[in-house]
Design an enzyme around this catalytic site. Sequence first.
Site, PDB file in Angstrom:
ATOM      1  CG  LEU A  87      -1.793  -1.140   1.524  1.00  0.00           C
ATOM      2  CD1 LEU A  87      -1.148  -2.098   2.510  1.00  0.00           C
ATOM      3  CD2 LEU A  87      -3.116  -0.673   2.073  1.00  0.00           C
ATOM      4  CB  CYS A  88       1.978   3.906  -1.582  1.00  0.00           C
ATOM      5  SG  CYS A  88       1.495   3.868  -3.317  1.00  0.00           S
ATOM      6  N   GLY A  89      -0.156   5.800  -0.965  1.00  0.00           N
ATOM      7  CA  GLY A  89      -1.291   6.711  -1.070  1.00  0.00           C
ATOM      8  C   GLY A  89      -2.277   6.330  -2.154  1.00  0.00           C
ATOM      9  CB  SER A  97      -3.857   4.319   2.416  1.00  0.00           C
ATOM     10  OG  SER A  97      -2.974   5.402   2.197  1.00  0.00           O
TER      11      SER A  97
END
Length: 145
Positions: free
Chosen positions: A61-63, A105
């Site tokens: 996950l990242c932004g 996220s």
Amino acid sequence: MLIGLGCDPNAQDLKQTLADYAVELGHEVKDFGSDDPLYSNTAVRVAESVVRGDIDRAVVLCGTGIGVSIASNKVKGAYCALVTDAYQAERAQLSNNANMIALGSQVTGVESAKRILATYLGATYVESPRSAPKLAEMYKYEVST
């Protein structure tokens, strides 16, 4: 199933929620952390672990999920699908035998992310006449480079 999870600091809350949920679903979790602001470092570590067979599948996950997806797919043998809904998560496994998925996220709500995770982990790739030739060609290209 042993599931790896890793992210950048932007996604640590969602990663922890998904880790807890994976355990609720009956899976074991290996947490690759969320401290490194360079998401590519974590994504590559997770992808390498999947390829070695240390973990069965992974979620990074990242932004937006875009960066970790791109970074993960730099590792030969890692097949990371950026997914935004449960149908894509299912197809990532059923049609593409993806050993990883990526989530954003900042663009995926908690309940949607949980549904995505459950669907992805609940699906199992079975070779079919429709998908097998496509995957075989992809694997062939990967080996030739």
